[in-house]
Design an enzyme around this catalytic site. Structure first.
Site, PDB file in Angstrom:
ATOM      1  N   SER A 213       0.817  -1.211   0.000  1.00  0.00           N
ATOM      2  CA  SER A 213       0.000   0.000   0.000  1.00  0.00           C
ATOM      3  C   SER A 213       0.853   1.264   0.000  1.00  0.00           C
ATOM      4  O   SER A 213       0.574   2.214  -0.730  1.00  0.00           O
ATOM      5  CB  SER A 213      -0.939   0.005   1.204  1.00  0.00           C
ATOM      6  OG  SER A 213      -1.973  -0.940   1.011  1.00  0.00           O
TER       7      SER A 213
ATOM      8  N   ASN B 288      -6.108  -7.527  -3.063  1.00  0.00           N
ATOM      9  CA  ASN B 288      -5.755  -8.037  -1.747  1.00  0.00           C
ATOM     10  C   ASN B 288      -4.757  -7.215  -0.936  1.00  0.00           C
ATOM     11  O   ASN B 288      -4.632  -7.432   0.253  1.00  0.00           O
ATOM     12  CB  ASN B 288      -5.179  -9.444  -1.891  1.00  0.00           C
ATOM     13  CG  ASN B 288      -6.157 -10.402  -2.517  1.00  0.00           C
ATOM     14  OD1 ASN B 288      -7.259 -10.589  -2.009  1.00  0.00           O
ATOM     15  ND2 ASN B 288      -5.786 -10.986  -3.629  1.00  0.00           N
ATOM     16  N   TYR B 289      -4.044  -6.331  -1.582  1.00  0.00           N
ATOM     17  CA  TYR B 289      -2.977  -5.655  -0.852  1.00  0.00           C
ATOM     18  C   TYR B 289      -3.057  -4.147  -0.822  1.00  0.00           C
ATOM     19  O   TYR B 289      -2.431  -3.512   0.015  1.00  0.00           O
ATOM     20  CB  TYR B 289      -1.626  -6.050  -1.445  1.00  0.00           C
ATOM     21  CG  TYR B 289      -1.248  -7.468  -1.138  1.00  0.00           C
ATOM     22  CD1 TYR B 289      -0.803  -7.809   0.128  1.00  0.00           C
ATOM     23  CD2 TYR B 289      -1.357  -8.461  -2.099  1.00  0.00           C
ATOM     24  CE1 TYR B 289      -0.467  -9.115   0.427  1.00  0.00           C
ATOM     25  CE2 TYR B 289      -1.021  -9.773  -1.804  1.00  0.00           C
ATOM     26  CZ  TYR B 289      -0.576 -10.094  -0.535  1.00  0.00           C
ATOM     27  OH  TYR B 289      -0.249 -11.381  -0.245  1.00  0.00           O
ATOM     28  N   LEU B 290      -3.767  -3.577  -1.754  1.00  0.00           N
ATOM     29  CA  LEU B 290      -3.749  -2.125  -1.838  1.00  0.00           C
ATOM     30  C   LEU B 290      -4.962  -1.525  -1.158  1.00  0.00           C
ATOM     31  O   LEU B 290      -6.097  -1.795  -1.545  1.00  0.00           O
ATOM     32  CB  LEU B 290      -3.704  -1.719  -3.305  1.00  0.00           C
ATOM     33  CG  LEU B 290      -2.483  -2.273  -4.040  1.00  0.00           C
ATOM     34  CD1 LEU B 290      -2.525  -1.926  -5.509  1.00  0.00           C
ATOM     35  CD2 LEU B 290      -1.201  -1.763  -3.398  1.00  0.00           C
TER      36      LEU B 290
END
Length: 765
Positions: free
Chosen positions: A595, A722-724
DNA sequence: TAAGGCACTTAGCAATTACCCT
DNA sequence: AGGGTAATTGCTAAGTGCCTTA
């Protein structure tokens, strides 16, 4: 801000698909150009790190080394090569308690929940969630924040809302597990409209309280799963031969044979293990007679079956519109009936309501179980989870469920045990649901808390590189990798049950190479291993000197197949992390680094003068930096080259078009010069406009081409999903007045509805 | 304290659908 | 209309991490 300088390093990783894995190292080289931009920063970082080296520590290092050697000698005298044994070695070091007073979570069972995202920090910027311009924090601050806590700025809850919320709660908590009220509960005050009963327009769960007792729901009603269609025996004309003789298979044996026949074109079916596993399981389904006749898979001829299925799928494509429509309608009907559940008064979409059909297991990578029969799931295998007082789903006529339970501490509706690994499979809600969304939100809040203390942790692990204890050094170096390279934690896996893949803690000696000097760089570590899904991770990267020295130490007297971090595993590491920050685990680093990288890259790459496609290109590049960091790869699309060519043709055409229209502009200018009349002046204007338009079109095409080329083997979706932290993207869109649709498609918008609703243009991760 | 169970997230690829062009 | 490609959705394997048990 913190961590910025590290970012460039993330770009360095490149990799390629497993399968052709180790042969193609060179392939990676041609990707290098992508990282050029970051060379400078890299330089900067290098100096920085080397400056910070001290020479002390050398001796202690040696001592430690000797001591450890001693230990090894004693503990397992022989040079046991196998990593199994290594596990036994950890312990005997002094236990040095770490002094970080760690606030106990108030709820030991870990179920503690807050309203709003978990530990919602009371940062002002955390709160810009309200649709209304003013911030109205829906959150209550946590009382257990350690370090990173700033003076809390607790805002008063919007009175009305709070009251309403409380009321809702009271209503329902009294009689627990009350029947869903018929009336839909929707923001009453807001909008002043009465809720449409069906599609209670967009429930904003993120504005509501969250349970604090560990329960995931209070009421749950659903219709159960949709089972796979029963097997339909092949028509008589489709024959099967073994050793040249036709055999009419019994339905169970035939069914399994069709699984194989359907995969005939796939490379899988040529692999030894696959064939062996398949044949073994197939034989289990055969009658004694079949068993005696069919003894060699190589003599089996599935061609007619295979042709039959190809014809069938061809026929399906050729179906008339009507027929297709009918099927579509039927699917829609099933979706409406089984695709939703009622959870706490809200109709929510279920993620996967269909039971996985039987078939042949296809693992990823070199899976020892590939080809095994995945058996058919029957109602008797199914556990149903729902409210006691809901209308329970009925098993198909003549069958029964394995079990009916009412556990509101879990989120799943249906579960069964799969026969390949013996693991449990679940039916759960769609990502757009409250229950998934809250968790997702919470995940990003945890990552944001890490942001606040990450520098402290970095200082600490650098410090730990000098520890007298091996286990601490190992822990510290592993953490360095996890932080710097965004590696996964790397749990142990059972050998022989799955493909041989590793993560950070399970790295083996054979997975790294150390180069004290390499070209113009020092202390280079080369990683080469298979990670999750057997995706290859390949990376050459300079590390800090002390980390490098430690690695050399860890490698001493070890065989290639020994664990690099023999005194470390994920549970040790996570326990340590938990002490450093509440809720911290290895995986939080991936979320955090992903992120923060997006945010930084967006800031760095977006230029105000760029037009829309230019900005989108920047966004995708920022996204790409993250995907590279996280090693999210994809196989280049089969049609990649072709589609690139097509695009190039378009570009060429456009260029010609541009040339022509420039020429026309010139002539019209000349005309105008000659005549000086109104008409010719207008003509010039039009021409000028045309040229401009074409130029823009050309640029857009070129941008598209660049984007696509850069994206050849990189998958953006995984990180995006899934990650940001979606609020970063939302904020970026708002800031540059780009519609959210340009960045998120429909599904993504549904999943991130909370972020789209709450993030303003000034959101900071 | 290791091993196994369980719940839930993350992952890439295949299948399907949407879209564009001829 | 239909044929090909790109984008989206579906599928399910493969991880993480916590908890329980022996």
């Amino acid at each position: 801000m913190s961590g910025d300088h590290r970012n460039p390093d993330y770009q360095v990783n490149s990799g390629s698909k497993t399968n052709d894995s180790h042969k193609h190292k060179d392939k990676h080289k041609d990707k290098e150009h992508r990282h050029k931009d970051h060379k400078k920063d890299k330089e900067r970082e290098k100096t920085k790190h080397s400056n910070s080296e001290h020479r002390e520590g050398r001796d202690s290092e040696k001592k430690l080394r000797d001591k450890e050697k001693e230990k090894q000698k004693h503990s397992n005298g022989s040079s046991d090569k196998h990593r199994e044994k290594q596990k036994e070695k950890r312990r005997d070091e002094k236990v040095k308690p770490i002094h970080i007073d760690k606030p106990k979570r108030e709820n030991e069972n870990g179920y503690a929940r807050e309203k709003s995202p978990p530990p919602i920090k009371s940062e002002p910027e955390d709160n810009g969630f309200d649709p209304s311009p003013k911030q109205k924090p829906t959150k209550r601050e946590r009382d257990d924040e350690e370090f990173d806590c700033k003076p809390k700025k607790v805002k008063k809850e919007d009175e009305k809302k709070a009251k309403k919320r409380r009321q809702d709660y009271d209503d329902e908590e009294e009689e627990e597990d009350i029947k869903p009220k018929k009336k839909t509960k929707v923001k009453k005050g807001m909008e002043g409209k009465k809720p449409k009963k069906e599609e209670e327009e967009k429930w904003k769960w993120w504005e509501e309280e969250r349970a604090t007792d560990g329960s995931k729901w209070r009421f749950l009603e659903h219709k159960g799963p949709v089972f796979a269609l029963p097997y339909e025996p092949l028509p008589l004309h489709v024959r099967f031969f073994c050793d040249g003789k036709q055999i009419k298979l019994s339905p169970p044996a035939e069914e399994v044979a069709t699984f194989f026949a359907k995969m005939l074109d796939h490379e899988y079916t040529t692999k030894d293990i696959f064939r062996k596993n398949f044949f073994k399981d197939w034989r289990k389904e055969m009658t004694p007679e079949e068993k005696s006749k069919i003894t060699d898979l190589n003599k089996c001829n599935f061609n007619e079956m295979s042709e039959h299925f190809k014809a069938q799928s061809e026929a399906r494509k050729q179906m008339s519109k009507d027929e297709k429509l009918k099927i579509k309608e039927e699917n829609e009907r099933i979706l409406q009936e089984y695709g939703f559940c009622l959870m706490d008064n809200h109709k929510e979409r279920i993620g996967n309501f269909r039971i996985e059909p039987p078939g042949l297991f296809r693992g990823r990578g070199d899976h020892p179980k590939m080809g095994m029969l995945k058996r058919r799931i029957r109602p008797e295998d199914i556990i149903i989870n729902c409210s006691k007082d809901s209308k329970h789903p009925k098993p198909p006529a003549g069958t029964r469920w394995k079990e009916l339970r009412h556990d509101n501490k879990v989120t799943w509706l249906v579960s069964w045990t799969e026969n390949i690994q013996g693991s449990i499979k679940y039916i759960m809600l769609n990502p757009s649901s409250r229950i998934k969304g809250e968790k997702d939100w919470q995940k990003y809040e945890t990552a944001r808390r890490l942001k606040k203390c990450v520098e402290r942790l970095r200082t600490q692990y650098r410090d730990d590189w000098k520890s007298k204890e091996m286990r601490i050094r190992q822990r510290a170096v592993a953490l360095y990798f996890i932080d710097k390279l965004a590696l996964r934690a790397g749990n142990e896996k059972e050998e022989g049950e799955t493909a041989d893949t590793v993560g950070c803690c399970s790295l083996r000696v054979e997975h790294i190479n150390l180069y004290p000097k390499m070209d113009d760089q020092e202390y280079v570590v080369e990683f080469d291993f298979l990670g999750k899904d057997s995706i290859r991770y390949y990376n050459k990267i300079p590390v800090e000197k002390r980390a490098f020295k430690n690695l050399q130490l860890f490698l001493e007297n070890k065989q290639p197949e020994d664990d690099l971090f023999d005194r470390l595993n994920t549970s040790i590491l996570n326990k340590h992390l938990q002490e450093l920050m509440d809720g911290l685990t290895a995986k939080v680093f991936r979320t955090y680094n992903a992120s923060i990288t997006l945010q930084q890259q967006l800031k760095a790459l977006t230029s105000p003068d760029d037009n829309l496609p230019g900005k989108i290109l920047s966004y995708n590049r920022a996204n790409r930096a993250v995907a590279v960091l996280c090693n999210h790869q994809r196989a280049p699309p089969k049609t990649f080259e072709k589609s690139m060519q097509n695009l190039q043709t378009k570009i060429d055409d456009k260029q010609k078009q541009l040339a022509t229209s420039r020429k026309q502009l010139k002539t019209s200018k000349a005309d105008h010069k000659a005549s000086h009349d109104e008409k010719s002046k207008k003509a010039v204007e039009t021409k000028r406009k045309t040229v401009q338009r074409i130029e823009e079109q050309l640029m857009n095409l070129q941008m598209q081409a660049t984007d696509r080329e850069e994206n050849k083997q990189i998958a953006l979706g995984t990180s995006k999903l899934n990650y940001l932290d979606p609020r970063i993207s939302v904020a970026w869109c708002k800031k540059w007045e780009i519609s959210i649709e340009k960045v998120y498609n429909k599904t993504q918008r549904e999943k991130f509805a909370w972020a789209i609703d709450m993030a303003e243009d000034d959101f900071e991760f």
